[in-house]
Design an enzyme around this catalytic site. Structure first.
Site, PDB file in Angstrom:
ATOM      1  CD  GLU A   1      -3.032  -1.051   0.405  1.00 37.03           C
ATOM      2  OE1 GLU A   1      -3.115  -0.055  -0.347  1.00 37.03           O
ATOM      3  OE2 GLU A   1      -3.856  -1.980   0.405  1.00 37.03           O
TER       4      GLU A   1
ATOM      5  CB  CYS B   1      -2.308   6.549   2.278  1.00 38.26           C
ATOM      6  SG  CYS B   1      -3.599   5.631   3.121  1.00 38.26           S
TER       7      CYS B   1
HETATM    8  P1  NAD Z   1       8.225   5.384   4.410  1.00 39.52           P
HETATM    9  O1  NAD Z   1       8.151   4.585   3.164  1.00 39.52           O
HETATM   10  O2  NAD Z   1       9.325   6.345   4.560  1.00 39.52           O
HETATM   11  O3  NAD Z   1       8.313   4.399   5.671  1.00 39.52           O
HETATM   12  C1  NAD Z   1       7.322   3.399   5.917  1.00 39.52           C
HETATM   13  C2  NAD Z   1       7.941   2.289   6.750  1.00 39.52           C
HETATM   14  O4  NAD Z   1       8.875   1.565   5.962  1.00 39.52           O
HETATM   15  C3  NAD Z   1       8.721   2.772   7.961  1.00 39.52           C
HETATM   16  O5  NAD Z   1       8.494   1.863   9.010  1.00 39.52           O
HETATM   17  C4  NAD Z   1      10.155   2.728   7.478  1.00 39.52           C
HETATM   18  O6  NAD Z   1      11.066   2.601   8.529  1.00 39.52           O
HETATM   19  C5  NAD Z   1      10.113   1.488   6.627  1.00 39.52           C
HETATM   20  N1  NAD Z   1      11.113   1.405   5.554  1.00 39.52           N
HETATM   21  C6  NAD Z   1      11.534   2.367   4.720  1.00 39.52           C
HETATM   22  N2  NAD Z   1      12.409   1.874   3.835  1.00 39.52           N
HETATM   23  C7  NAD Z   1      12.519   0.537   4.107  1.00 39.52           C
HETATM   24  C8  NAD Z   1      13.268  -0.535   3.530  1.00 39.52           C
HETATM   25  N3  NAD Z   1      14.064  -0.339   2.490  1.00 39.52           N
HETATM   26  N4  NAD Z   1      13.122  -1.759   4.056  1.00 39.52           N
HETATM   27  C9  NAD Z   1      12.297  -1.981   5.112  1.00 39.52           C
HETATM   28  N5  NAD Z   1      11.580  -1.000   5.704  1.00 39.52           N
HETATM   29  C10 NAD Z   1      11.692   0.239   5.198  1.00 39.52           C
HETATM   30  O7  NAD Z   1       6.795   6.081   4.557  1.00 39.52           O
HETATM   31  P2  NAD Z   1       6.303   7.114   5.670  1.00 39.52           P
HETATM   32  O8  NAD Z   1       7.015   8.412   5.427  1.00 39.52           O
HETATM   33  O9  NAD Z   1       6.376   6.496   7.015  1.00 39.52           O
HETATM   34  O10 NAD Z   1       4.756   7.255   5.273  1.00 39.52           O
HETATM   35  C11 NAD Z   1       4.299   8.169   4.336  1.00 39.52           C
HETATM   36  C12 NAD Z   1       4.020   7.516   2.998  1.00 39.52           C
HETATM   37  O11 NAD Z   1       3.224   6.350   3.190  1.00 39.52           O
HETATM   38  C13 NAD Z   1       3.232   8.390   2.062  1.00 39.52           C
HETATM   39  O12 NAD Z   1       3.750   8.280   0.750  1.00 39.52           O
HETATM   40  C14 NAD Z   1       1.837   7.803   2.110  1.00 39.52           C
HETATM   41  O13 NAD Z   1       1.045   8.052   0.963  1.00 39.52           O
HETATM   42  C15 NAD Z   1       2.128   6.368   2.289  1.00 39.52           C
HETATM   43  N6  NAD Z   1       0.996   5.676   2.893  1.00 39.52           N
HETATM   44  C16 NAD Z   1       0.267   4.820   2.127  1.00 39.52           C
HETATM   45  C17 NAD Z   1      -0.840   4.177   2.659  1.00 39.52           C
HETATM   46  C18 NAD Z   1      -1.680   3.236   1.834  1.00 39.52           C
HETATM   47  O14 NAD Z   1      -2.548   2.564   2.380  1.00 39.52           O
HETATM   48  N7  NAD Z   1      -1.454   3.157   0.539  1.00 39.52           N
HETATM   49  C19 NAD Z   1      -1.198   4.417   3.996  1.00 39.52           C
HETATM   50  C20 NAD Z   1      -0.422   5.301   4.752  1.00 39.52           C
HETATM   51  C21 NAD Z   1       0.679   5.919   4.190  1.00 39.52           C
END
Ligand code: NAD
Length: 469
Positions: free
Chosen positions: A243, A277
């Site tokens: 997601e 999101c």
């Molecule tokens: P992010 O991708 O920076 O981080 C999300 C999670 O992934 C964190 O726990 C982070 O530590 C982890 N992470 C990052 N890189 C990783 C890797 N290479 N391997 C393993 N884990 C890793 O996102 P964020 O800044 O926390 O959230 C904001 C983003 O999330 C926005 O783009 C938003 O649209 C999206 N989002 C999407 C949904 C959905 O349902 N589609 C819901 C909420 C947020």
């Protein structure tokens, strides 16, 4: 019975390395979150592997009972969880925010516990008999973001547990306390080892994405991180539900009633202060009612109080972190520099503590302006004027993401016809972002793949097995 203080004590009790978490509204200390290392992660995965077979052997009915009890545990500690969430994430207790999020955790647990998933008879013609079953995967990793940290963790955890898997959760480094507290509360009702949390940095967390003992990753976060996870999980051929980011369009048709839709438009865009999101992030309004929609939306937005989340008056809060604050501030500045018209906000008061960015509406803005074309993930909505439906649909479909979208009209049939032309996982009509645990939710294009919620969401946490004969 837990108090806020006892819950916080439980989740911060750790003898290893820790990191201080600050309240984004005030800069005050919320608590020290453990920073778990690789060894801790390995132990959590091994514990999950050891506990999973007995959990799977319990069967659906017993697991459902446990999940219903876990929902009860969340409700028993609802106010303490909401308070911690408000302090760490910033979202107010009131409005569709912290209490709402904790309530959603209980609701999604109950839905995952009660949705029926029967074996499916695929062929039974007298000669061939083939039945489709869904078996547990094993150990599932749940990696989540900081915007709705508890609710999204439950979206990942609840169907995984229901399907007989054990889960290792890795929360965002921005909001570990909320998820640690949630898991602590859930574990009051769950057997040991099947649900654990590793509160670590990205580098340690990334081990989950190539760990041979992990069968599936439930990931919610940015598209960039999603891509990294696809690559990292390739060698072990993990199942993935992704997601990812969105930049949801809303199209207001010329027959919509501006006054009637203004409040729902507002919450569609500004829920969780825009850090959602599937929030409305680009609004396309027909030229006939453009000025009226701008006026009504401005009136609604102006009346919504923003401030410290613990103050019951507030329904909007700060950005959760400085990086996100800077994204929003820079995008609005670029929009202003381009000559777009600011209807409301756009001028942050930097003398105050906290990452507060004022509720901002920007009109007369070009479709290729960065505030329109990029995901702002904050309280700043661009409103773009259009002349024909074809033009609005083309603009809505013009980006490489497609999580949600919405169409606003007094004519449902006309709205559904426009909805069918939009490239997004969900298109809402006269509302935006209204997720429901019974209804599948997922992205189109680079907003990810795989479905959550409903029976499709349960299937995604199982391995399909055909019994043929
Ligand atoms: P992010 O991708 O920076 O981080 C999300 C999670 O992934 C964190 O726990 C982070 O530590 C982890 N992470 C990052 N890189 C990783 C890797 N290479 N391997 C393993 N884990 C890793 O996102 P964020 O800044 O926390 O959230 C904001 C983003 O999330 C926005 O783009 C938003 O649209 C999206 N989002 C999407 C949904 C959905 O349902 N589609 C819901 C909420 C947020």
């Amino acid at each position: 019975m837990k108090t806020y203080e006892s819950l916080l004590d439980e989740v911060t009790a750790f003898s290893g390395r820790s990191r201080t978490i600050l309240d984004p509204a005030t800069g005050e200390i919320v608590g020290d979150a453990p920073v778990h290392d690789l060894e801790y992660l390995e132990q959590a995965v091994a514990g999950a592997q050891a506990a999973q077979p007995a959990w799977a052997a319990l069967g659906h009915d017993a697991r459902s009972v446990a999940l219903l009890k876990a929902a009860g545990a969340v409700e028993r500690s609802a106010e303490e969880l909401a308070r911690l969430l408000s302090r760490e994430q910033g979202k107010p207790l009131n409005g569709p925010n912290a209490r709402f999020e904790v309530g959603a955790c209980a609701a999604w647990l109950r839905a995952a516990a009660t949705i029926r998933l029967e074996p499916e008879m695929v062929v039974d013609d007298g000669e061939t008999r083939a039945e489709l079953h869904y078996k547990p995967i094993g150990v599932v990793a749940a990696i989540g973001p900081w915007n709705w940290p508890m609710m999204i963790a439950v979206w990942q955890i609840a169907p995984a547990l229901r399907m007989g898997n054990a889960v290792v959760v890795k929360p965002s480094g921005n909001t570990p306390l909320s998820v640690l507290a949630l898991v602590k509360v859930l574990n009051e009702e769950l057997p040991d080892g099947i649900l654990s949390v590793v509160s670590c940095g990205r580098e340690v967390g990334a081990r989950l994405t190539n760990h041979p003992a992990i069968g599936k990753i439930m990931f919610t976060g940015s598209t960039a991180a999603g891509r990294a996870i696809i690559k990292s999980s390739a060698d072990t051929v993990k199942r993935l539900t992704l997601e990812l980011g969105g930049n949801d369009a809303g199209i207001v048709l010329p027959d919509a009633d501006p006054k009637a839709i203004a409040e729902d438009l507002f919450w569609g865009a500004f829920i969780n202060t825009g850090q959602t999101c599937a929030a409305l992030k680009r609004l396309y309004v027909h030229e006939d009612i453009y000025d009226a929609v701008c006026e009504e939306l401005t009136a609604v937005a102006r009346a919504m109080p923003m401030g410290n989340g613990l103050d019951e008056n507030n329904v909007l809060g700060p950005l959760q972190n400085k990086a996100q604050y800077d994204v929003v501030a820079n995008l609005v500045q670029a929009a202003k520099d381009s000559g777009a018209r600011v209807l409301l906000g756009g001028n942050p008061d930097t003398s105050q503590p906290g990452y507060f960015y004022p509720t901002t509406l920007v009109a007369d803005i070009d479709n290729d302006n960065p505030l329109v074309a990029e995901e702002q993930f904050g309280p700043a909505l661009p409103i773009v004027r259009y002349s024909t439906i074809d033009e609005a649909v083309e603009k809505a479909n013009g980006l490489d993401v497609g999580l949600g979208a919405s169409v606003w009209s007094s004519d449902l049939a006309a709205a559904r016809e426009v909805a069918s032309r939009i490239q997004a996982g969900t298109v809402w009509i006269n509302k935006h972002g209204a997720v429901d645990p019974r209804i599948p939710f997922g992205g189109a294009k680079q907003s990810g793949y795989g479905l959550e919620f409903g029976v499709e969401g349960l299937k995604a946490l199982g391995v399909p097995q055909v019994i043929n004969g």
